[in-house]
Design an enzyme around this catalytic site. Structure first.
Site, mmCIF file in Angstrom:
data_model
loop_
_atom_site.group_PDB
_atom_site.id
_atom_site.type_symbol
_atom_site.label_atom_id
_atom_site.label_comp_id
_atom_site.label_asym_id
_atom_site.label_seq_id
_atom_site.Cartn_x
_atom_site.Cartn_y
_atom_site.Cartn_z
ATOM 1 N N HIS A 30 3.407 6.577 -6.983
ATOM 2 C CA HIS A 30 2.629 7.720 -7.484
ATOM 3 C C HIS A 30 3.490 8.992 -7.403
ATOM 4 O O HIS A 30 3.456 9.843 -8.296
ATOM 5 C CB HIS A 30 1.378 7.866 -6.611
ATOM 6 C CG HIS A 30 0.264 8.643 -7.243
ATOM 7 N ND1 HIS A 30 -0.882 8.969 -6.566
ATOM 8 C CD2 HIS A 30 0.108 9.166 -8.488
ATOM 9 C CE1 HIS A 30 -1.693 9.646 -7.369
ATOM 10 N NE2 HIS A 30 -1.114 9.780 -8.538
ATOM 11 N N HIS A 71 0.835 -1.211 0.000
ATOM 12 C CA HIS A 71 0.000 0.000 0.000
ATOM 13 C C HIS A 71 0.869 1.260 0.000
ATOM 14 O O HIS A 71 0.704 2.151 -0.841
ATOM 15 C CB HIS A 71 -0.910 -0.031 1.239
ATOM 16 C CG HIS A 71 -1.810 1.155 1.379
ATOM 17 N ND1 HIS A 71 -3.147 1.104 1.083
ATOM 18 C CD2 HIS A 71 -1.571 2.420 1.789
ATOM 19 C CE1 HIS A 71 -3.694 2.293 1.296
ATOM 20 N NE2 HIS A 71 -2.751 3.113 1.740
ATOM 21 N N GLU A 72 1.805 1.310 0.948
ATOM 22 C CA GLU A 72 2.647 2.513 1.036
ATOM 23 C C GLU A 72 3.518 2.656 -0.213
ATOM 24 O O GLU A 72 3.786 3.769 -0.669
ATOM 25 C CB GLU A 72 3.507 2.484 2.308
ATOM 26 C CG GLU A 72 2.706 2.469 3.613
ATOM 27 C CD GLU A 72 1.616 3.530 3.709
ATOM 28 O OE1 GLU A 72 1.724 4.593 3.052
ATOM 29 O OE2 GLU A 72 0.627 3.302 4.430
ATOM 30 N N HIS A 100 1.649 4.518 -2.890
ATOM 31 C CA HIS A 100 1.778 5.982 -2.735
ATOM 32 C C HIS A 100 3.145 6.442 -3.242
ATOM 33 O O HIS A 100 3.260 7.458 -3.933
ATOM 34 C CB HIS A 100 1.662 6.367 -1.256
ATOM 35 C CG HIS A 100 0.270 6.347 -0.710
ATOM 36 N ND1 HIS A 100 -0.786 7.004 -1.313
ATOM 37 C CD2 HIS A 100 -0.241 5.764 0.400
ATOM 38 C CE1 HIS A 100 -1.887 6.818 -0.578
ATOM 39 N NE2 HIS A 100 -1.579 6.069 0.461
#
Length: 679
Positions: free
Chosen positions: A478, A471-472, A475
């Site tokens: 991105h 998940h991290e 980010h």
């Protein structure tokens, strides 16, 4: 001791990366004296009559100085999050009002606003690149939301509110951290019956380090979660649960009680909205988001709750029946839920999180994650070196065709003085610098709170922790893979808050793919990969209690939206909490539960009137993932399209346009419901 030698101050060097190993609390104030003076001088130059209203001129004059200030303050704030000390906290809090005052004043400066309006009105505006036009429109919007159109008393009051809100969110965070750190309980080995061996070893080591015998239990996740999941001792679970859900509330010391802090935060946010001419703070919050109104959000949440409720009621009925019949728990309490759920999951699917964890050794998981990123996004990840704040922190670089495109710090383990949770933060954004003409490549922080390795064995991650890591990294990608070179809209900058979770939640899907997992698992003792039979059980259990979990997230999101949308909510916080539970929850926690007192997301983390974003973005990410399901999970062509239209585009286009460019249509809820077994 005061430091006067600015040349020796690590916060003022021109080094390309922060000197985390050299920054000390005594460096903070002297560095900010210099950086704030520079930023103030730059602001005055930018607004001077003889400075042309021109995009590049304003970037060169003002953004260079404010970016330098932001980078230094970011490094200080980061250290406070990962290596807190009383001295650093004091230096941070002493300077927080100055920083807040500068950014509030800059954001509301009508002279600067006039310059940006002049750029927008000039014939040259039409010749700006699309990212610059987007950045300009965001700036004009943000000036209005920052009070630039306010006059006289209203403007002064707006600035006071911003300064006070910064202090209050800081206080909220500290109360949560201090309340979490202040609790410990010395348990005997007998009390820990059922708790995994690695947790018992870690808690025994913690007790020894404190000069005690027994097991030192804390409320930090690597201890709290496994105790709640596995401890057979019911009074022990009740003791920890009670301590956990009453942190930072009226039950503890007054100086750590967040009750007055929350009320004042909500009161001030309502006042801020009124000054800006909006009916509520929720309306202000949504101006820069994909969702259009508080009603649209609450309708979305209530629709999702209605769809999930039958599944949640079934989940709870099954859990109660199992707990009564198999565990002798005739009355299921909140402190029994994790324990009973784990036992039911083991009975139904014949495996435990603990069994799975033995296959997810940290080195293997990281190698597998890197391989996916390299395959799908056509990059290479290499170890790199940089000054760090703790010896367990690592640093990496991302290259394409031998060219540097980004770098990141990875700080994986929980330790005292590090705030709980997991997060990605930016160190630097991608930017074609107007002062040097060189391209600044993006740098990110990726922070988790896993259990550190004990002895010679590698760290082991639960499957949930593997998902957190992915998940991290979503980010981080991105932020780091962006191809936009304008600071306001490169990477995660300028991305609507309710779309920013799309790339992070998207990455979690890889954790459920056999082709991926068989290459990123190795049993800690035997080295064998995760057996297919165990994986099949994990898949069968994937949507275990998804009805209950969906309702829990809807409950948090609806609470957040109501607190920020309803006038006078500051005086009725507990009543609103209770009303939302009555409407949404199928199992009510005990009356002493004060969850909201540690709801840092909305009181200290920028998610105010935005917590719904998780579910909103989950809809987007599930729909984006369904393209990979259709075209092949590791299909480089699909990966290339996703990279180009979503990751590389950053905030330079509206999120809905990025999504439609990738998917070829508007988002639909079907994939989300299907992924969660509620179709």
């Amino acid at each position: 001791m005061p430091m006067t030698d600015t040349a020796a101050n690590p916060l003022l060097t021109s080094s390309p990366l922060p000197l985390f190993d050299a920054i000390r609390p005594e460096h903070v104030s002297p560095a900010l004296d210099v950086l704030l003076a520079d930023a103030n001088a730059a602001l005055e130059t930018a607004v001077a009559a003889d400075t042309p209203a021109d995009y590049v001129t304003l970037s060169r004059t003002l953004t260079v100085a404010t970016e330098r200030l932001g980078s230094a303050w970011g490094a200080i704030g980061h250290l406070k999050g990962v290596a807190d000390t009383p001295e650093l906290r004091a230096a941070f809090n002493e300077n927080l009002p100055r920083i807040t005052e500068f950014y509030t004043r800059q954001g509301a400066d009508e002279r600067l606003y006039a310059k940006y309006k002049a750029i927008a009105a000039s014939p040259a505006a039409a010749t700006l690149s699309a990212p610059r036009q987007q950045a300009l429109s965001h700036w004009l919007r943000d000036f209005v939301l920052s009070g630039a159109e306010l006059q006289g008393e209203a403007k002064v009051r707006f600035a006071q509110i911003q300064e006070r809100l910064a202090e209050l969110s800081q206080a909220f965070s500290e109360h949560v951290l201090d309340a979490t750190d202040s609790f410990s309980y010395l348990a005997t080995s007998d009390e820990l019956a059922g708790v995994p061996a690695d947790v018992q070893a870690a808690t025994r080591a913690a007790a020894e380090a404190a000069g005690e015998t027994g097991h030192k239990l804390t409320l930090h996740m690597p201890v709290y979660l496994p105790v709640m999941q596995y401890a057979e001792n019911r009074p022990l679970r009740e003791r920890l649960y009670t301590a956990y859900v009453t942190r930072a509330c009226e039950a503890g010391p007054a100086e750590r009680d967040n009750t007055p802090v929350m009320a004042e935060i909500l009161r001030l946010k309502q006042e801020e909205a009124a000054l800006l001419g909006y009916p509520s703070y929720a309306d202000v919050s949504l101006v820069a988001k994909m969702a259009e109104s508080p009603k649209q959000v609450t309708d979305f949440l209530r629709d999702l709750a209605a769809r999930a409720r039958p599944y949640a009621e079934k989940d709870l009925a099954e859990l109660r029946e199992f707990a009564a019949k198999e565990l002798g728990l005739s009355e299921l309490q909140s402190w029994d839920v994790s324990f009973a759920s784990e036992k039911l999951k083991e009975a139904r699917y014949a495996f435990s999180d603990q069994e799975v964890k033995q296959y997810f050794t940290e080195p293997k998981v990281l190698a597998g994650l890197f391989r996916i990123i390299e395959t799908l996004f056509e990059v290479a990840i290499r170890p790199d070196s940089a000054p760090v704040w703790h010896e367990s922190v690592r640093f990496y670089r991302i290259e394409r065709g031998g060219e540097l495109i980004g770098q990141f710090y990875l700080d994986p383990y929980a330790r005292p003085g590090k705030r709980p949770g997991a997060w990605m933060d930016d160190v630097k954004g991608r930017w074609l610098r107007p002062d040097t003409g060189t391209l600044q490549t993006p740098v990110a922080h990726l922070v988790c709170n896993f259990s550190a390795p004990v002895g010679a064995k590698p760290a082991l991650l639960t499957h949930d922790e593997v998902q957190t890591l992915f998940h991290e990294f979503g980010h981080g990608l991105h932020h780091m893979l962006t191809q936009v070179a304008d600071l306001g809209v490169s990477g995660i900058s300028g991305v609507e808050w309710d779309a920013v979770e799309l790339p992070s939640q998207f990455m979690e899907n890889f954790c459920w793919e056999w082709e991926v997992l068989k290459h990123m698992t190795a049993h800690v003792d035997t080295g064998e990969a995760l057996p297919r039979a165990l994986f099949d059980k994990m898949i069968a259990a994937k949507n275990f209690q998804s009805g209950l979990m969906t309702l829990r997230q809807v409950e948090f999101a609806l609470l957040d939206m109501r607190l920020h949308a309803e006038p006078g909510s500051d005086a009725r916080i507990q009543q609103i909490v209770d009303a939302v539970r009555d409407e949404v929850a199928v199992m009510k926690p005990p009356a002493f539960n004060r969850f909201q007192h540690t709801f840092s997301h909305i009181f200290a983390g920028g998610y105010a009137a935005g917590y719904y974003s998780y579910k909103w973005a989950e809809l987007l990410s599930a729909d984006a993932w369904s393209a990979f399901e259709e075209e092949g999970v590791l299909n480089p062509e699909t990966g290339r399209r996703y990279r180009r239209e979503i990751l590389e585009a950053g905030g330079a286009r509206d999120a809905i346009d990025n999504f439609k460019a990738f998917r070829g249509r508007e988002p639909k809820i079907d994939a989300l419901l299907r992924h969660q077994g509620m179709a």
